[in-house]
Design a protein around this motif. Structure first.
Motif, PDB file in Angstrom:
ATOM      1  N   VAL A  95       0.858  -1.189   0.000  1.00 13.75           N
ATOM      2  CA  VAL A  95       0.000   0.000   0.000  1.00 13.75           C
ATOM      3  C   VAL A  95       0.894   1.240   0.000  1.00 13.75           C
ATOM      4  O   VAL A  95       1.815   1.334   0.821  1.00 13.75           O
ATOM      5  CB  VAL A  95      -0.906   0.057   1.252  1.00 13.75           C
ATOM      6  CG1 VAL A  95      -2.037   1.053   1.062  1.00 13.75           C
ATOM      7  CG2 VAL A  95      -1.434  -1.316   1.615  1.00 13.75           C
ATOM      8  N   SER A  96       0.600   2.174  -0.889  1.00 15.37           N
ATOM      9  CA  SER A  96       1.376   3.418  -0.880  1.00 15.37           C
ATOM     10  C   SER A  96       1.017   4.234   0.352  1.00 15.37           C
ATOM     11  O   SER A  96      -0.089   4.146   0.882  1.00 15.37           O
ATOM     12  CB  SER A  96       1.097   4.232  -2.148  1.00 15.37           C
ATOM     13  OG  SER A  96      -0.232   4.713  -2.141  1.00 15.37           O
TER      14      SER A  96
ATOM     15  N   ILE B 259       6.675   2.080   1.648  1.00 15.51           N
ATOM     16  CA  ILE B 259       5.498   1.324   1.207  1.00 15.51           C
ATOM     17  C   ILE B 259       5.059   0.415   2.346  1.00 15.51           C
ATOM     18  O   ILE B 259       5.870  -0.317   2.921  1.00 15.51           O
ATOM     19  CB  ILE B 259       5.818   0.488  -0.051  1.00 15.51           C
ATOM     20  CG1 ILE B 259       6.160   1.417  -1.223  1.00 15.51           C
ATOM     21  CG2 ILE B 259       4.652  -0.415  -0.418  1.00 15.51           C
ATOM     22  CD1 ILE B 259       6.582   0.673  -2.472  1.00 15.51           C
ATOM     23  N   ALA B 260       3.786   0.464   2.675  1.00 15.08           N
ATOM     24  CA  ALA B 260       3.255  -0.343   3.773  1.00 15.08           C
ATOM     25  C   ALA B 260       2.850  -1.726   3.272  1.00 15.08           C
ATOM     26  O   ALA B 260       2.498  -1.904   2.103  1.00 15.08           O
ATOM     27  CB  ALA B 260       2.056   0.351   4.403  1.00 15.08           C
ATOM     28  N   ILE B 261       2.934  -2.692   4.172  1.00 14.75           N
ATOM     29  CA  ILE B 261       2.370  -4.019   3.913  1.00 14.75           C
ATOM     30  C   ILE B 261       0.983  -4.038   4.531  1.00 14.75           C
ATOM     31  O   ILE B 261       0.816  -3.678   5.694  1.00 14.75           O
ATOM     32  CB  ILE B 261       3.254  -5.119   4.519  1.00 14.75           C
ATOM     33  CG1 ILE B 261       4.661  -5.032   3.932  1.00 14.75           C
ATOM     34  CG2 ILE B 261       2.657  -6.498   4.259  1.00 14.75           C
ATOM     35  CD1 ILE B 261       5.647  -6.004   4.552  1.00 14.75           C
ATOM     36  N   ARG B 262       0.007  -4.449   3.746  1.00 17.76           N
ATOM     37  CA  ARG B 262      -1.396  -4.271   4.142  1.00 17.76           C
ATOM     38  C   ARG B 262      -1.706  -4.856   5.525  1.00 17.76           C
ATOM     39  O   ARG B 262      -1.449  -6.030   5.790  1.00 17.76           O
ATOM     40  CB  ARG B 262      -2.320  -4.912   3.116  1.00 17.76           C
ATOM     41  CG  ARG B 262      -2.115  -6.410   2.982  1.00 17.76           C
ATOM     42  CD  ARG B 262      -3.045  -7.062   1.985  1.00 17.76           C
ATOM     43  NE  ARG B 262      -2.615  -8.432   1.723  1.00 17.76           N
ATOM     44  CZ  ARG B 262      -2.600  -9.013   0.546  1.00 17.76           C
ATOM     45  NH1 ARG B 262      -3.002  -8.356  -0.528  1.00 17.76           N
ATOM     46  NH2 ARG B 262      -2.204 -10.258   0.412  1.00 17.76           N
TER      47      ARG B 262
ATOM     48  N   THR C 133      -4.931  -4.412   6.359  1.00 17.08           N
ATOM     49  CA  THR C 133      -6.254  -4.721   5.840  1.00 17.08           C
ATOM     50  C   THR C 133      -6.312  -4.007   4.487  1.00 17.08           C
ATOM     51  O   THR C 133      -5.413  -3.243   4.174  1.00 17.08           O
ATOM     52  CB  THR C 133      -7.369  -4.254   6.795  1.00 17.08           C
ATOM     53  OG1 THR C 133      -8.642  -4.593   6.260  1.00 17.08           O
ATOM     54  CG2 THR C 133      -7.310  -2.753   7.036  1.00 17.08           C
ATOM     55  N   SER C 134      -7.346  -4.255   3.687  1.00 14.65           N
ATOM     56  CA  SER C 134      -7.229  -3.838   2.277  1.00 14.65           C
ATOM     57  C   SER C 134      -8.207  -2.766   1.808  1.00 14.65           C
ATOM     58  O   SER C 134      -8.341  -2.535   0.609  1.00 14.65           O
ATOM     59  CB  SER C 134      -7.369  -5.072   1.370  1.00 14.65           C
ATOM     60  OG  SER C 134      -6.307  -5.959   1.572  1.00 14.65           O
ATOM     61  N   GLU C 135      -8.880  -2.099   2.732  1.00 11.70           N
ATOM     62  CA  GLU C 135      -9.789  -1.044   2.279  1.00 11.70           C
ATOM     63  C   GLU C 135      -9.069  -0.022   1.403  1.00 11.70           C
ATOM     64  O   GLU C 135      -9.522   0.309   0.303  1.00 11.70           O
ATOM     65  CB  GLU C 135     -10.422  -0.334   3.499  1.00 11.70           C
ATOM     66  CG  GLU C 135     -11.551  -1.080   4.157  1.00 11.70           C
ATOM     67  CD  GLU C 135     -11.076  -2.231   5.032  1.00 11.70           C
ATOM     68  OE1 GLU C 135     -11.922  -3.002   5.502  1.00 11.70           O
ATOM     69  OE2 GLU C 135      -9.848  -2.367   5.240  1.00 11.70           O
ATOM     70  N   THR C 136      -7.939   0.467   1.893  1.00  7.14           N
ATOM     71  CA  THR C 136      -7.231   1.512   1.149  1.00  7.14           C
ATOM     72  C   THR C 136      -6.504   0.964  -0.083  1.00  7.14           C
ATOM     73  O   THR C 136      -6.079   1.730  -0.948  1.00  7.14           O
ATOM     74  CB  THR C 136      -6.212   2.221   2.064  1.00  7.14           C
ATOM     75  OG1 THR C 136      -5.346   1.253   2.653  1.00  7.14           O
ATOM     76  CG2 THR C 136      -6.934   2.977   3.171  1.00  7.14           C
TER      77      THR C 136
END
Length: 723
Positions: free
Chosen positions: A292-293, A326-329, A331-334
């Motif tokens: 995730v950015s 960069i983040a590792i999810r 959760t995946s909403e974003t």
């Protein structure tokens, strides 16, 4: 390690000299005794350290010359030890080391010898801190070896190293270092009896082994069985169950674990059921990247604020710093919603219902526990968008019903469905629904799965809009998200496993019936053995053809008794024993894992009887868990009773105003400190507002917390200590 050893030797010598100086005038004969005692301890520590060097040299594949030189030093030290003590040096077991140390202490005390500690350092000295860290690390190694069924020699060697380190610490500081092996004595004789029982059952010689004339007289002790009792040491018991039942393998990154096939089969059963059911609703599977950015993650500030302590970031590529982390999810909403905004333009694109089976990473700082609290875990997460709130809310409860079915119909676990309080709801959502599990052994609640209604919060943030058919005006979609994880497997272990091992609910077991040939002895002919094994194969094929997951255990290097214990530990619901007498009688012996009940089954009835047994086992496991839930979920209207019931391992339904500040007060004031509880106990948190509460608020009732006097908008809320 070398510099610490040198320091220890220096301290030992100084202590010896001080002791001799103190008592030389009073008793010249005691000079030799004290000197010999210190020399023995010093030499033993040096031998242990040199032995470690030899093993390390061999492990690192050092040259023969280097290894030979280290071995020569070790042999010289052992010769010195023999010259000083008159006996060969032998590694001591943990128990013998304690007895020896105790006897030496008594001997010194009886002779009036008092060791001088004038040259010791404080426990906060950097040398003491460093040595204490080594003791802690070695203690952890001992525990891991024991929980992972390491060989007795490896365990004894690790324990000896631990005792040597503790002796060095005492010599350096003058203080004993508590913990590690010393903790065992506090568990009393009950633990020893449990261990003896486990060792006995693991020897492979049981009453069941004598069925059909099996008479194995060789009692070969193994470390197959559990060595901790569920009621006495829950943490150690849990670790042993999941490792010895071959569900988990520990990994070298803290909080991450290897799911072995035996555990993954449970997850596959859950995924197969749930995937089939959501597809009936029109949900489609997909997969989004795990990265995730930072800009996307920061779009929904309320949402990310709740997860920010747990987010893992990638900051480097090789040796190069990345321009943007960069983040590792978590959760995946974003991750998913920018794509939703691209794909949804018209009402014809709705509803959009997607699900992905994936892993997520939440870098927990709390004590990790396999399945229950891990830094990486597997789950499904569903995300949907609707034109109206009513449609979205309908799906929330439909998915929650599927989660209830997963727990009750697959895992044989009763749940309490309800709605999360404002404080506990999903960050950025309108409301959260949940199924909560009660764990009787410690009285804790465990969140089983959640289904969230997000409202239009995320659609406004990510501009997910559609054109209304009536007016062609743009409107924001109404969204949901819902998830179930491998935490469900941990709940299954906690509720159903016992002091023999795992108990698998039949509907998620990789093997539902294990077939074990019995009665093969030295007098059995090859033809008789082949006939027996052929009949076992026929039973296996018959059961498989009927949809029963069966397997035969034909290993000839283990006795039937060993196999019985092995498959009981792994939790297979039904064991089928077939011996020579059973062949003649055209029957088999079936044994239930949950009750150990045995029954004789006619060959012609094997499919029907095993099917019935599997059904009865599921019902029995569920009923036992439901009885525990019903007995320990109580109603309280008085604060004093609330705290008392909490300490009795109950979960409590009580009138509650729903305000976050009041919930904080309830958690704070129901906690127990170390002095009053023998160890800190967390306070109660809200688990959910049950959809079917045990009581309804009355006009005269007020919020359960004594400092809160609100009477408006009260709801009976379920509270408890939780995972």
């Amino acid at each position: 390690m070398n510099w610490i050893s040198d320091q220890m030797q220096f301290v030992f010598l100084q202590q010896s000299q001080n002791s001799l100086g103190t008592f030389a005038e009073r008793s010249p004969k005691r000079e030799t005794t004290a000197s010999e005692s210190m020399s023995k301890v010093e030499l033993a520590a040096s031998i242990q350290e040199q032995g470690d060097r030899v093993r390390r040299s061999k492990a690192e594949k050092a040259s023969k010359e280097v290894v030979a030189a280290e071995v020569k030093i070790l042999l010289d030290l052992k010769s010195q030890y023999k010259a000083a003590t008159g006996s060969d040096w032998q590694p001591q077991t943990a128990s013998s080391a304690r007895i020896t140390n105790r006897d030496e202490d008594v001997k010194r005390e009886s002779k009036g010898v008092q060791m001088s500690v004038s040259n010791t350092v404080g426990i906060d000295h950097e040398d003491a801190v460093s040595l204490r860290a080594k003791v802690d690390a070695q203690g952890e190694r001992v525990r891991k070896l024991k929980s992972s069924a390491g060989s007795r020699d490896d365990v004894n060697e690790a324990v000896q190293t631990l005792l040597s380190l503790k002796a060095q610490y005492k010599a350096l500081t003058g203080h004993d270092l508590a913990g590690g092996e010393s903790r065992k004595s506090a568990k009393g004789e009950g633990k020893k009896k449990k261990e003896a029982k486990a060792q006995g059952s693991a020897s492979g010689e049981t009453e069941a082994q004598k069925v059909d004339g099996v008479c194995s007289t060789a009692k070969k002790t193994t470390r197959l069985g559990l060595e901790a009792a569920k009621e006495e040491d829950l943490s150690d018991w849990y670790s042993q169950v999941i490792t010895k039942a071959e569900m988990i393998e520990y990994y070298d990154v803290s909080g991450c674990y290897i799911l072995r096939p035996w555990a993954f089969a449970v997850w596959e059963s859950i995924t197969a059921f749930f995937d089939t059911e959501i597809k009936k609703l029109g949900v489609q599977n997909c997969y989004f990247p795990m990265f995730v950015s930072q800009s996307a993650l920061n779009k929904e500030k309320t949402h990310i604020a709740d997860f920010s302590p747990e987010v893992a970031w990638v900051t480097k590529s090789g040796d190069t710093e990345m321009s943007e982390p960069i983040a590792i999810r978590p959760t995946s909403e974003t991750v998913m919603y920018p794509s939703f905004a691209k794909w949804i333009k018209s009402h014809r694109d709705l509803p959009m219902r997607l699900n992905q089976w994936c892993n997520v990473v939440r870098w927990e700082f709390k004590h990790p526990q396999p399945f229950l609290r891990t830094r990486e875990f597997l789950w499904q997460e569903g995300h949907s968008a609707f034109a109206s709130r009513a449609e979205a809310e309908e799906e929330v409860y439909c998915i929650l019903q599927l989660y209830r079915r997963v727990y009750e119909e697959l895992l044989a676990i009763p749940v309490v469905p309800g709605r999360k309080t404002e404080k506990e709801k999903f960050a950025g959502g309108d409301f959260t629904t949940t199924v909560e599990v009660y764990v009787p052994i410690n009285g804790r609640g465990l969140q089983g799965a959640t289904s969230h209604h997000l409202g239009q919060n995320f659609s406004k943030m990510f501009e997910i809009t559609f054109d209304k058919p009536e007016t062609n005006e743009k409107a924001f979609v109404h969204q949901n998200s819902w998830g179930l994880s491998t935490r469900s497997i941990g709940a299954m272990v906690l509720l159903h496993a016992d002091n023999v091992g795992l108990i698998l609910p039949p509907n998620v077991a990789a093997v539902q019936a294990i077939i074990i040939p019995c009665g093969v002895t030295v007098t059995t002919t090859e033809n008789e053995r082949k006939t027996l094994y052929k009949k076992c194969d026929e039973y296996e094929e018959t059961l498989r053809a009927a949809g029963i997951k069966s397997r035969g255990d034909y290993r000839d290097n283990y006795s039937p008794g060993w196999k019985f214990n092995h498959w009981e530990l792994k939790g297979v619901p039904v064991r089928i024993e077939i011996g020579p007498r059973d062949l003649k009688e055209k029957q088999a012996v079936a044994v239930r894992r949950d009750t150990a009940e045995k029954l004789v089954v006619r060959e012609a009835d094997i499919v029907g009887e095993v099917t019935r047994l599997l059904r009865d086992i599921h019902v029995n496991l569920f009923d036992r868990a439901k009885a525990a839930l019903d007995a320990n979920m109580v109603v309280c209207r008085d604060w004093k009773e609330f705290v008392e019931k909490l300490d009795l391992k109950c979960i409590i339904q009580a009138p509650f105003c729903g305000q976050p500040d009041c919930e904080d007060n309830i958690k704070r004031d129901s906690a127990k400190d170390e002095s009053s509880a023998g160890g800190a106990l967390m306070g109660a948190k809200s688990l959910c507002v049950p959809f079917e509460p045990l009581a309804v608020p009355q006009p005269w009732e007020k919020c359960i917390h004594p400092e809160c006097h609100r009477k408006e908008s009260l709801l009976y809320t379920l509270f408890g200590r939780s995972y």
